[in-house]
Design a protein around this motif. Structure first.
Motif, PDB file in Angstrom:
ATOM      1  N   HIS A   1       0.851  -1.190   0.000  1.00  0.00           N
ATOM      2  CA  HIS A   1       0.000   0.000   0.000  1.00  0.00           C
ATOM      3  C   HIS A   1       0.884   1.235   0.000  1.00  0.00           C
ATOM      4  O   HIS A   1       2.102   1.146   0.145  1.00  0.00           O
ATOM      5  N   THR A   2       0.268   2.401  -0.156  1.00  0.00           N
ATOM      6  CA  THR A   2       0.995   3.666  -0.065  1.00  0.00           C
ATOM      7  C   THR A   2       0.202   4.633   0.804  1.00  0.00           C
ATOM      8  O   THR A   2      -1.015   4.499   0.971  1.00  0.00           O
ATOM      9  N   HIS A   3       0.918   5.616   1.341  1.00  0.00           N
ATOM     10  CA  HIS A   3       0.294   6.750   2.012  1.00  0.00           C
ATOM     11  C   HIS A   3       0.619   7.986   1.182  1.00  0.00           C
ATOM     12  O   HIS A   3       1.772   8.440   1.166  1.00  0.00           O
ATOM     13  N   PRO A   4      -0.354   8.532   0.471  1.00  0.00           N
ATOM     14  CA  PRO A   4      -0.050   9.630  -0.455  1.00  0.00           C
ATOM     15  C   PRO A   4       0.406  10.914   0.221  1.00  0.00           C
ATOM     16  O   PRO A   4       1.014  11.766  -0.420  1.00  0.00           O
ATOM     17  N   ARG A   5       0.120  11.052   1.531  1.00  0.00           N
ATOM     18  CA  ARG A   5       0.427  12.318   2.191  1.00  0.00           C
ATOM     19  C   ARG A   5       1.376  12.179   3.373  1.00  0.00           C
ATOM     20  O   ARG A   5       1.529  13.125   4.155  1.00  0.00           O
ATOM     21  N   ALA A   6       2.049  11.034   3.536  1.00  0.00           N
ATOM     22  CA  ALA A   6       2.848  10.886   4.755  1.00  0.00           C
ATOM     23  C   ALA A   6       4.008   9.915   4.604  1.00  0.00           C
ATOM     24  O   ALA A   6       3.905   8.887   3.941  1.00  0.00           O
ATOM     25  N   THR A   7       5.103  10.252   5.270  1.00  0.00           N
ATOM     26  CA  THR A   7       6.172   9.309   5.561  1.00  0.00           C
ATOM     27  C   THR A   7       5.774   8.545   6.819  1.00  0.00           C
ATOM     28  O   THR A   7       5.115   9.088   7.703  1.00  0.00           O
ATOM     29  N   GLU A   8       6.175   7.266   6.889  1.00  0.00           N
ATOM     30  CA  GLU A   8       5.814   6.424   8.030  1.00  0.00           C
ATOM     31  C   GLU A   8       7.071   5.910   8.725  1.00  0.00           C
ATOM     32  O   GLU A   8       8.025   5.497   8.070  1.00  0.00           O
ATOM     33  N   ILE A   9       7.068   5.936  10.050  1.00  0.00           N
ATOM     34  CA  ILE A   9       8.143   5.331  10.828  1.00  0.00           C
ATOM     35  C   ILE A   9       7.525   4.259  11.719  1.00  0.00           C
ATOM     36  O   ILE A   9       6.605   4.533  12.495  1.00  0.00           O
ATOM     37  N   LEU A  10       7.998   3.021  11.545  1.00  0.00           N
ATOM     38  CA  LEU A  10       7.378   1.843  12.170  1.00  0.00           C
ATOM     39  C   LEU A  10       8.261   1.320  13.298  1.00  0.00           C
ATOM     40  O   LEU A  10       9.469   1.135  13.120  1.00  0.00           O
ATOM     41  N   PHE A  11       7.642   1.043  14.438  1.00  0.00           N
ATOM     42  CA  PHE A  11       8.326   0.467  15.598  1.00  0.00           C
ATOM     43  C   PHE A  11       7.695  -0.886  15.909  1.00  0.00           C
ATOM     44  O   PHE A  11       6.477  -0.991  16.062  1.00  0.00           O
ATOM     45  N   VAL A  12       8.510  -1.926  16.020  1.00  0.00           N
ATOM     46  CA  VAL A  12       8.013  -3.272  16.319  1.00  0.00           C
ATOM     47  C   VAL A  12       8.039  -3.487  17.824  1.00  0.00           C
ATOM     48  O   VAL A  12       9.097  -3.384  18.458  1.00  0.00           O
ATOM     49  N   GLN A  13       6.874  -3.816  18.382  1.00  0.00           N
ATOM     50  CA  GLN A  13       6.798  -4.098  19.809  1.00  0.00           C
ATOM     51  C   GLN A  13       6.888  -5.586  20.097  1.00  0.00           C
ATOM     52  O   GLN A  13       7.556  -5.991  21.059  1.00  0.00           O
ATOM     53  N   GLU A  14       6.199  -6.380  19.273  1.00  0.00           N
ATOM     54  CA  GLU A  14       6.209  -7.834  19.479  1.00  0.00           C
ATOM     55  C   GLU A  14       6.329  -8.535  18.134  1.00  0.00           C
ATOM     56  O   GLU A  14       5.812  -8.054  17.124  1.00  0.00           O
ATOM     57  N   GLY A  15       6.998  -9.702  18.139  1.00  0.00           N
ATOM     58  CA  GLY A  15       7.054 -10.539  16.949  1.00  0.00           C
ATOM     59  C   GLY A  15       8.191 -10.185  16.007  1.00  0.00           C
ATOM     60  O   GLY A  15       9.057  -9.358  16.303  1.00  0.00           O
TER      61      GLY A  15
ATOM     62  N   GLY B   1       4.666   8.216  -0.039  1.00  0.00           N
ATOM     63  CA  GLY B   1       4.152   7.875  -1.363  1.00  0.00           C
ATOM     64  C   GLY B   1       4.640   6.569  -1.950  1.00  0.00           C
ATOM     65  O   GLY B   1       4.102   6.125  -2.971  1.00  0.00           O
ATOM     66  N   LEU B   2       5.646   5.917  -1.346  1.00  0.00           N
ATOM     67  CA  LEU B   2       6.191   4.697  -1.934  1.00  0.00           C
ATOM     68  C   LEU B   2       5.415   3.463  -1.451  1.00  0.00           C
ATOM     69  O   LEU B   2       4.953   3.405  -0.309  1.00  0.00           O
ATOM     70  N   ILE B   3       5.296   2.479  -2.331  1.00  0.00           N
ATOM     71  CA  ILE B   3       4.625   1.231  -1.981  1.00  0.00           C
ATOM     72  C   ILE B   3       5.450   0.501  -0.920  1.00  0.00           C
ATOM     73  O   ILE B   3       6.665   0.351  -1.060  1.00  0.00           O
ATOM     74  N   HIS B   4       4.776   0.034   0.139  1.00  0.00           N
ATOM     75  CA  HIS B   4       5.478  -0.678   1.203  1.00  0.00           C
ATOM     76  C   HIS B   4       4.560  -1.736   1.813  1.00  0.00           C
ATOM     77  O   HIS B   4       3.365  -1.775   1.531  1.00  0.00           O
ATOM     78  N   PHE B   5       5.133  -2.571   2.662  1.00  0.00           N
ATOM     79  CA  PHE B   5       4.386  -3.715   3.221  1.00  0.00           C
ATOM     80  C   PHE B   5       5.066  -4.182   4.495  1.00  0.00           C
ATOM     81  O   PHE B   5       6.225  -3.845   4.781  1.00  0.00           O
ATOM     82  N   GLN B   6       4.329  -4.985   5.271  1.00  0.00           N
ATOM     83  CA  GLN B   6       4.884  -5.702   6.427  1.00  0.00           C
ATOM     84  C   GLN B   6       4.251  -7.085   6.486  1.00  0.00           C
ATOM     85  O   GLN B   6       3.052  -7.220   6.238  1.00  0.00           O
ATOM     86  N   VAL B   7       5.062  -8.096   6.818  1.00  0.00           N
ATOM     87  CA  VAL B   7       4.571  -9.473   6.920  1.00  0.00           C
ATOM     88  C   VAL B   7       5.108 -10.094   8.210  1.00  0.00           C
ATOM     89  O   VAL B   7       6.307  -9.997   8.503  1.00  0.00           O
ATOM     90  N   ASN B   8       4.220 -10.743   8.959  1.00  0.00           N
ATOM     91  CA  ASN B   8       4.623 -11.462  10.168  1.00  0.00           C
ATOM     92  C   ASN B   8       5.201 -12.816   9.769  1.00  0.00           C
ATOM     93  O   ASN B   8       4.471 -13.696   9.292  1.00  0.00           O
ATOM     94  N   ILE B   9       6.508 -12.990   9.935  1.00  0.00           N
ATOM     95  CA  ILE B   9       7.149 -14.250   9.545  1.00  0.00           C
ATOM     96  C   ILE B   9       7.351 -15.177  10.746  1.00  0.00           C
ATOM     97  O   ILE B   9       7.980 -16.236  10.624  1.00  0.00           O
TER      98      ILE B   9
ATOM     99  N   PRO C   1      -3.096  10.782   6.685  1.00  0.00           N
ATOM    100  CA  PRO C   1      -2.137  10.341   5.668  1.00  0.00           C
ATOM    101  C   PRO C   1      -2.747   9.674   4.445  1.00  0.00           C
ATOM    102  O   PRO C   1      -2.151   9.670   3.380  1.00  0.00           O
ATOM    103  N   GLY C   2      -3.960   9.139   4.586  1.00  0.00           N
ATOM    104  CA  GLY C   2      -4.567   8.404   3.478  1.00  0.00           C
ATOM    105  C   GLY C   2      -3.879   7.067   3.282  1.00  0.00           C
ATOM    106  O   GLY C   2      -2.734   6.862   3.693  1.00  0.00           O
ATOM    107  N   VAL C   3      -4.582   6.138   2.670  1.00  0.00           N
ATOM    108  CA  VAL C   3      -3.989   4.836   2.363  1.00  0.00           C
ATOM    109  C   VAL C   3      -4.573   4.317   1.057  1.00  0.00           C
ATOM    110  O   VAL C   3      -5.781   4.408   0.833  1.00  0.00           O
TER     111      VAL C   3
END
Length: 222
Positions: free
Chosen positions: A112-126, A157-165, A181-183
Motif C-alpha cells: 500500500h501507499t500513504h499519499p500524504r505521509a512518511t511512516e516510521i514503524l516500531f516493532v513491539q512484538e514478533g 508515497g512509496l509502496i510498502h508492506f509488512q509481513v509477520n514471519i 495520511p490516506g492509504v
C-alpha cells in the motif's frame, strides 16, 4: 556582481522551498481542534476550529491503543488508526499514529501507499519482514527483518508492506507525518475499483490472462 549572484541564489532557494514542504501546512496558531459544526465558518485543513475557550484536554486524548485487535481477516492484520478523526486536537499538527496487529505465520499489512505521509514503524512484538519499493524506472526493493525494538522508515508515497514471519502474534506502532495520511491498498484499488477498470486494460498492464483478471475483480469487488 557577486552580491547579485548571491541574491539570485537565495531567490531561487526561496522559490524551490515553496515546492518542498511538509505534507501538511504548518499551523499559524497553537491549535485548531477539529469540530464538525457548519455553524462555524473558519475552515482549517478541512475541519472547522473549535472555539479555544471550549477546548479541553480530552480534545488531545485517546484511550485504548494497548488493546489487541483480532487479525482473523483475509490479509491477517488489523490497523487501529489514531488520526484527526479520533483526536480532534491533531488538526493542523501534521501527525498521526496507528497500531497494527498481525496474525501468526504470514499475517500482513499488504502492499500500500500513504499519499500524504512518511511512516516510521516500531516493532513491539514478533518478527516482521518489511520493505518498500522505489519509483520507476528502478523499482528497487529495500527490505529488512525486524525484531522487537527495531524501527524502519517508509518514505512518503512509496509502496510498502509488512509481513509477520513468526509463529506468534506481532504488534507494531507507526507514526505518520500527516493528520490524515490516506492509504491506497494496491490490490483493492486496482482490482476493486468502483466502477471497475476495463479488464482488458488490467490484463495487458499486469500481463495476466483475462479470466484471471476477471476473477480478481470478482474477489476484490465491494
Amino acid at each position: 556582481m557577486k552580491n547579485v549572484h548571491f541574491l539570485e541564489f537565495f531567490a531561487l532557494l526561496a522559490f524551490a522551498s515553496s515546492f518542498v514542504s511538509a505534507s501538511d501546512p504548518d499551523p499559524l496558531q497553537d491549535f485548531c481542534v477539529a469540530l464538525d459544526d457548519t455553524n462555524f465558518n473558519v475552515l482549517v485543513n478541512g475541519k472547522f476550529c473549535k472555539n479555544p475557550k471550549y477546548v479541553t484536554a480530552d480534545d488531545f486524548f485517546y484511550r485504548g491503543l494497548n488493546i489487541p485487535k483480532p487479525a482473523n481477516n483475509q490479509v491477517g492484520s488489523t490497523v487501529t488508526t489514531v488520526n484527526v478523526d479520533q483526536i480532534p486536537g491533531l488538526n493542523t499538527l501534521g501527525i498521526s499514529l496507528v497500531r497494527i496487529d498481525y496474525a501468526p505465520n504470514g499475517g500482513q499489512n499488504p502492499p500500500h501507499t500513504h499519499p500524504r505521509a512518511t511512516e516510521i514503524l516500531f516493532v513491539q512484538e514478533g518478527t516482521l519482514y518489511v520493505g518498500f519499493i522505489t519509483s520507476n524506472p528502478n523499482n528497487t526493493l529495500f527490505s529488512k527483518i525486524l525484531n522487537p525494538g527495531d524501527v524502519f522508515v517508509f518514505p512518503i508515497g512509496l509502496i510498502h508492506f509488512q509481513v509477520n514471519i513468526g509463529n506468534t502474534n506481532a504488534v507494531a506502532f507507526a507514526g505518520l507525518s500527516s493528520q490524515n495520511p490516506g492509504v491506497i491498498t494496491i490490490a483493492n484499488t486496482v482490482f476493486g475499483s468502483d466502477p471497475p477498470i476495463n479488464p482488458f486494460t488490467l490484463a495487458r498492464a499486469f500481463q495476466l490472462d483475462l479470466n484471471v483478471v476477471k476473477a480478481l475483480q470478482m474477489k476484490f469487488s465491494k
